[in-house]
Enzyme design. Structure first.
Site, PDB file in Angstrom:
ATOM      1  N   SER A 107       0.828  -1.012  -0.181  1.00  0.00           N
ATOM      2  CA  SER A 107       0.252  -0.026   0.177  1.00  0.00           C
ATOM      3  C   SER A 107       0.870   1.211  -0.123  1.00  0.00           C
ATOM      4  O   SER A 107       1.887   1.350   0.820  1.00  0.00           O
ATOM      5  CB  SER A 107      -1.012   0.064   1.136  1.00  0.00           C
ATOM      6  OG  SER A 107      -1.442   1.178   1.463  1.00  0.00           O
ATOM      7  N   TYR A 120      -2.552  -0.878  10.856  1.00  0.00           N
ATOM      8  CA  TYR A 120      -2.645  -1.588   9.527  1.00  0.00           C
ATOM      9  C   TYR A 120      -1.625  -1.217   8.451  1.00  0.00           C
ATOM     10  O   TYR A 120      -0.905  -2.312   7.940  1.00  0.00           O
ATOM     11  CB  TYR A 120      -3.813  -1.287   8.910  1.00  0.00           C
ATOM     12  CG  TYR A 120      -3.960  -1.491   7.470  1.00  0.00           C
ATOM     13  CD1 TYR A 120      -4.280  -2.744   6.985  1.00  0.00           C
ATOM     14  CD2 TYR A 120      -3.677  -0.475   6.496  1.00  0.00           C
ATOM     15  CE1 TYR A 120      -4.234  -3.016   5.533  1.00  0.00           C
ATOM     16  CE2 TYR A 120      -3.706  -0.491   5.265  1.00  0.00           C
ATOM     17  CZ  TYR A 120      -4.065  -2.173   4.660  1.00  0.00           C
ATOM     18  OH  TYR A 120      -4.171  -2.278   3.457  1.00  0.00           O
ATOM     19  N   LYS A 138       1.538  -3.865   6.590  1.00  0.00           N
ATOM     20  CA  LYS A 138       2.244  -3.808   5.179  1.00  0.00           C
ATOM     21  C   LYS A 138       3.755  -3.378   5.283  1.00  0.00           C
ATOM     22  O   LYS A 138       4.439  -4.093   4.575  1.00  0.00           O
ATOM     23  CB  LYS A 138       1.458  -2.690   4.654  1.00  0.00           C
ATOM     24  CG  LYS A 138       0.015  -2.836   4.312  1.00  0.00           C
ATOM     25  CD  LYS A 138      -0.364  -4.077   3.243  1.00  0.00           C
ATOM     26  CE  LYS A 138      -1.502  -4.486   3.531  1.00  0.00           C
ATOM     27  NZ  LYS A 138      -1.713  -5.895   2.823  1.00  0.00           N
TER      28      LYS A 138
HETATM   29  P1  NAD Z   1     -10.717  -7.259   0.799  1.00  0.00           P
HETATM   30  O1  NAD Z   1     -11.122  -7.392   2.362  1.00  0.00           O
HETATM   31  O2  NAD Z   1     -11.978  -7.100   0.156  1.00  0.00           O
HETATM   32  O3  NAD Z   1      -9.980  -8.674   0.339  1.00  0.00           O
HETATM   33  C1  NAD Z   1      -9.006  -9.266   1.455  1.00  0.00           C
HETATM   34  C2  NAD Z   1      -9.469 -10.787   1.459  1.00  0.00           C
HETATM   35  O4  NAD Z   1      -8.698 -11.423   2.226  1.00  0.00           O
HETATM   36  C3  NAD Z   1     -10.898 -10.914   1.903  1.00  0.00           C
HETATM   37  O5  NAD Z   1     -11.586 -11.763   0.890  1.00  0.00           O
HETATM   38  C4  NAD Z   1     -10.622 -11.637   3.076  1.00  0.00           C
HETATM   39  O6  NAD Z   1     -11.991 -12.502   3.567  1.00  0.00           O
HETATM   40  C5  NAD Z   1      -9.625 -12.349   2.981  1.00  0.00           C
HETATM   41  N1  NAD Z   1      -8.742 -12.624   4.077  1.00  0.00           N
HETATM   42  C6  NAD Z   1      -8.359 -12.018   5.561  1.00  0.00           C
HETATM   43  N2  NAD Z   1      -7.798 -12.772   5.995  1.00  0.00           N
HETATM   44  C7  NAD Z   1      -7.456 -13.865   5.626  1.00  0.00           C
HETATM   45  C8  NAD Z   1      -6.934 -15.138   6.227  1.00  0.00           C
HETATM   46  N3  NAD Z   1      -6.561 -15.204   7.452  1.00  0.00           N
HETATM   47  N4  NAD Z   1      -7.041 -16.088   5.439  1.00  0.00           N
HETATM   48  C9  NAD Z   1      -7.665 -16.081   4.314  1.00  0.00           C
HETATM   49  N5  NAD Z   1      -8.481 -15.026   3.639  1.00  0.00           N
HETATM   50  C10 NAD Z   1      -8.161 -13.948   4.654  1.00  0.00           C
HETATM   51  O7  NAD Z   1      -9.756  -6.243   0.564  1.00  0.00           O
HETATM   52  P2  NAD Z   1      -9.250  -5.715  -0.711  1.00  0.00           P
HETATM   53  O8  NAD Z   1      -9.752  -4.088  -0.945  1.00  0.00           O
HETATM   54  O9  NAD Z   1      -9.545  -6.549  -1.858  1.00  0.00           O
HETATM   55  O10 NAD Z   1      -7.468  -5.773  -0.634  1.00  0.00           O
HETATM   56  C11 NAD Z   1      -6.915  -6.802  -0.776  1.00  0.00           C
HETATM   57  C12 NAD Z   1      -5.361  -6.633  -0.480  1.00  0.00           C
HETATM   58  O11 NAD Z   1      -4.870  -5.142  -0.604  1.00  0.00           O
HETATM   59  C13 NAD Z   1      -5.371  -6.475   1.243  1.00  0.00           C
HETATM   60  O12 NAD Z   1      -4.288  -6.955   1.597  1.00  0.00           O
HETATM   61  C14 NAD Z   1      -5.424  -5.044   1.361  1.00  0.00           C
HETATM   62  O13 NAD Z   1      -4.691  -4.662   2.661  1.00  0.00           O
HETATM   63  C15 NAD Z   1      -4.447  -4.470   0.361  1.00  0.00           C
HETATM   64  N6  NAD Z   1      -4.705  -3.131  -0.228  1.00  0.00           N
HETATM   65  C16 NAD Z   1      -5.724  -2.739  -0.463  1.00  0.00           C
HETATM   66  C17 NAD Z   1      -6.142  -1.109  -0.657  1.00  0.00           C
HETATM   67  C18 NAD Z   1      -7.655  -0.587  -0.685  1.00  0.00           C
HETATM   68  O14 NAD Z   1      -7.904   0.480  -0.634  1.00  0.00           O
HETATM   69  N7  NAD Z   1      -8.653  -1.551  -1.253  1.00  0.00           N
HETATM   70  C19 NAD Z   1      -5.191  -0.485  -0.914  1.00  0.00           C
HETATM   71  C20 NAD Z   1      -3.799  -1.010  -0.706  1.00  0.00           C
HETATM   72  C21 NAD Z   1      -3.542  -2.212  -0.442  1.00  0.00           C
HETATM   73  C1  WQD Z   2     -10.034   9.072   0.803  1.00  0.00           C
HETATM   74  C2  WQD Z   2      -9.935  10.397   0.984  1.00  0.00           C
HETATM   75  C3  WQD Z   2     -10.547  11.078   3.415  1.00  0.00           C
HETATM   76  C4  WQD Z   2     -14.367   8.593   3.736  1.00  0.00           C
HETATM   77  C5  WQD Z   2      -7.000   4.305   2.892  1.00  0.00           C
HETATM   78  C6  WQD Z   2      -5.835   3.507   3.619  1.00  0.00           C
HETATM   79  C7  WQD Z   2      -4.730   3.121   2.819  1.00  0.00           C
HETATM   80  C8  WQD Z   2      -5.085   2.490   1.669  1.00  0.00           C
HETATM   81  C9  WQD Z   2      -6.543   2.859   0.813  1.00  0.00           C
HETATM   82  C10 WQD Z   2      -5.196   0.124   2.076  1.00  0.00           C
HETATM   83  C11 WQD Z   2      -9.603  11.094   2.476  1.00  0.00           C
HETATM   84  C12 WQD Z   2     -11.673  11.441   2.728  1.00  0.00           C
HETATM   85  C13 WQD Z   2     -13.002   9.451   3.333  1.00  0.00           C
HETATM   86  C14 WQD Z   2     -15.334   9.700   4.182  1.00  0.00           C
HETATM   87  C15 WQD Z   2     -14.005  11.702   3.316  1.00  0.00           C
HETATM   88  N1  WQD Z   2      -5.962   1.160   2.162  1.00  0.00           N
HETATM   89  N2  WQD Z   2     -12.939  10.690   3.197  1.00  0.00           N
HETATM   90  N3  WQD Z   2     -15.168  11.195   3.927  1.00  0.00           N
HETATM   91  O1  WQD Z   2      -7.438   7.227   3.612  1.00  0.00           O
HETATM   92  O2  WQD Z   2      -6.572   7.795   1.370  1.00  0.00           O
HETATM   93  O3  WQD Z   2      -6.550   5.209   2.200  1.00  0.00           O
HETATM   94  O4  WQD Z   2      -7.529   3.296   1.956  1.00  0.00           O
HETATM   95  O5  WQD Z   2      -3.936  -0.223   2.183  1.00  0.00           O
HETATM   96  O6  WQD Z   2      -4.000   2.401   3.489  1.00  0.00           O
HETATM   97  O7  WQD Z   2      -5.571   4.638   4.506  1.00  0.00           O
HETATM   98  O8  WQD Z   2      -8.747   6.376   1.511  1.00  0.00           O
HETATM   99  O9  WQD Z   2     -11.181   6.374   0.612  1.00  0.00           O
HETATM  100  O10 WQD Z   2     -10.616   6.293   3.108  1.00  0.00           O
HETATM  101  O11 WQD Z   2     -10.134   8.317   2.090  1.00  0.00           O
HETATM  102  O12 WQD Z   2     -13.800  12.790   3.565  1.00  0.00           O
HETATM  103  O13 WQD Z   2     -16.401   9.230   4.531  1.00  0.00           O
HETATM  104  O14 WQD Z   2     -11.650  10.527   1.427  1.00  0.00           O
HETATM  105  O15 WQD Z   2     -10.310  11.960   4.405  1.00  0.00           O
HETATM  106  O16 WQD Z   2      -8.945  12.238   2.127  1.00  0.00           O
HETATM  107  P1  WQD Z   2      -7.218   6.884   2.552  1.00  0.00           P
HETATM  108  P2  WQD Z   2     -10.117   6.680   1.916  1.00  0.00           P
END
Ligand code: NAD
Ligand code: WQD
Length: 338
Positions: free
Chosen positions: A124, A149, A153
């Site tokens: 991330s 969190y 990562k």
């Molecule tokens: P998500 O929660 O939809 O997907 C994660 C999946 O992992 C889920 O299906 C959950 O059931 C599964 N999971 C969690 N713990 C587990 C375990 N112990 N065994 C088996 N399955 C397990 O989230 P996502 O948005 O699809 O994110 C996928 C990955 O990308 C995550 O690692 C998340 O941290 C990372 N990520 C997401 C974002 C974002 O904004 N969505 C941004 C950066 C990184």
């Molecule tokens: C985006 C913008 C909020 C909700 C997070 C994690 C990051 C990554 C992605 C996994 C920000 C604003 C949000 C609301 C708002 N995840 N906001 N009202 O914070 O950039 O990133 O998700 O790795 O680690 O921190 O994403 O979608 O939460 O927020 O004003 O109800 O929207 O302040 O500026 P963020 P977000």
């Protein structure tokens, strides 16, 4: 190639499943449904017309994972499995460290046992912390994360990097995602958060379908043109296609490489509200609230390395992201429970 998607029933995993199948790869999905449902994978099968090997498995559990690896030979693993709610990680840090770090250690141990050497990891942009200036470049030193969190990562990146240093056979690709939003254009799969959404776009789409009254914008006194925070929103299908390139790269190279997956173009919170209104025709009621603890003002990628090395760039714009997010939510107002 055959690719194992650990945590593949989730938001990014299910979209990546479609992209991999469409690129001609085979996939195996393992998930414990902590934050997802098997219905997402059934819909992946519907979109692609291909069947998927799906395992209910806890990635922290060695026996579960041996069963998965023993079923069919795996060429590359993508590690999506993890808990990702930033706020919950502050309240329950041990739960986050336990689950996220354990999934990583178990995967690495079982991969070593089974002779699988290639892994792509969902990292991330949060690992850049708040010390670095935008745009973030992969060569920057990682920063201090603002929540547990984020630290999981950062720590998992270190674990993978050390594992690859110790084993010359290993290939590790660390993908630093920026802000994935949107959905597959079919509207069959999309983001389906449980409870109150933490992230901006699912909150907006739930206001649009009437599940929430209004959006609270977290602060309008930042040093940006409209006072709200700026982010690098990326269409989840662009992100998914980035994984196809990363998997193919991992199969052909050894050592560790880091790639930002973002567009390089920032949008503010109010830009997104406006773009969503334009794409959906739905007015989003919002109020300005206080800043959210832990938010950085600006976060966007320098995405040139992924273009040069992987031959990947994001193709879809903010209109596509908003249109597809709305298409998914309006067709599935209660997510996969519809
Ligand atoms: P998500 O929660 O939809 O997907 C994660 C999946 O992992 C889920 O299906 C959950 O059931 C599964 N999971 C969690 N713990 C587990 C375990 N112990 N065994 C088996 N399955 C397990 O989230 P996502 O948005 O699809 O994110 C996928 C990955 O990308 C995550 O690692 C998340 O941290 C990372 N990520 C997401 C974002 C974002 O904004 N969505 C941004 C950066 C990184
Ligand atoms: C985006 C913008 C909020 C909700 C997070 C994690 C990051 C990554 C992605 C996994 C920000 C604003 C949000 C609301 C708002 N995840 N906001 N009202 O914070 O950039 O990133 O998700 O790795 O680690 O921190 O994403 O979608 O939460 O927020 O004003 O109800 O929207 O302040 O500026 P963020 P977000």
């Amino acid at each position: 190639m055959r690719v194992l998607l650990a945590g593949g029933a989730g938001y990014i995993g299910s979209h990546t499943a479609v992209a991999l199948l469409e690129a001609g790869h085979d996939i195996v999905v393992a998930d414990n449904y902590a934050n997802s449902s098997a219905e997402a994978i059934r819909r992946v099968e519907e979109i692609t017309g291909k069947s998927v090997d799906l395992f209910e498995a806890d990635v922290t559990n060695h026996e579960d994972m041996r069963r998965v690896f023993d079923a069919k030979p795996i060429d590359v693993v993508i590690h999506f499995a993890g808990l990702k709610a930033v706020g919950e990680s502050v309240e329950k840090p041990v739960k986050y460290y336990r689950n996220n770090i354990d999934t990583t250690l178990t995967l690495l141990e079982v991969m070593a046992e089974k002779g699988v050497h290639n892994i792509v990891f969902s990292s991330s942009a949060t690992v850049y912390g708040d010390e670095n200036d935008v745009p973030y470049v992969e060569t920057m030193k990682k920063g201090s994360c603002t929540n547990p969190y984020g630290w999981t990562k950062s720590m998992m990146e270190q674990i993978f990097t050390d594992a690859a240093k110790a084993d010359p056979e290993m290939s590790v690709v660390l993908l630093r995602y920026f802000n994935p939003i949107g959905a597959h254009e079919s509207g069959l799969i999309g983001e389906d958060p449980q409870g109150i959404p933490n992230n901006l776009m699912p909150y907006i789409t739930q206001v649009a379908v009437g599940r929430r009254d209004h959006l609270t914008v977290f602060g309008d006194d930042y040093d940006t043109p409209d006072g709200t925070c700026r982010r690098d929103y990326i269409h989840v299908m662009d992100l998914a296609e980035g994984h196809v390139k990363a998997v193919e790269y991992a199969a052909e190279h050894k050592g560790t490489e880091i790639f930002n997956l973002g567009t390089g173009t920032p949008y503010s919170v109010l830009d997104i509200v406006k773009a969503f209104r334009k794409a959906s025709g739905v007015e989003i009621k919002y109020e300005i609230g206080p800043r959210r603890a832990g938010d950085v003002q600006d976060c966007w990628a320098d995405a040139t390395k992924a273009e040069k090395v992987l031959g990947w760039t994001a193709k879809r714009g903010i209109e596509d992201m908003c249109r597809d997010a709305w298409n998914w939510q309006s067709k599935n107002p209660n997510g996969y429970r519809d």
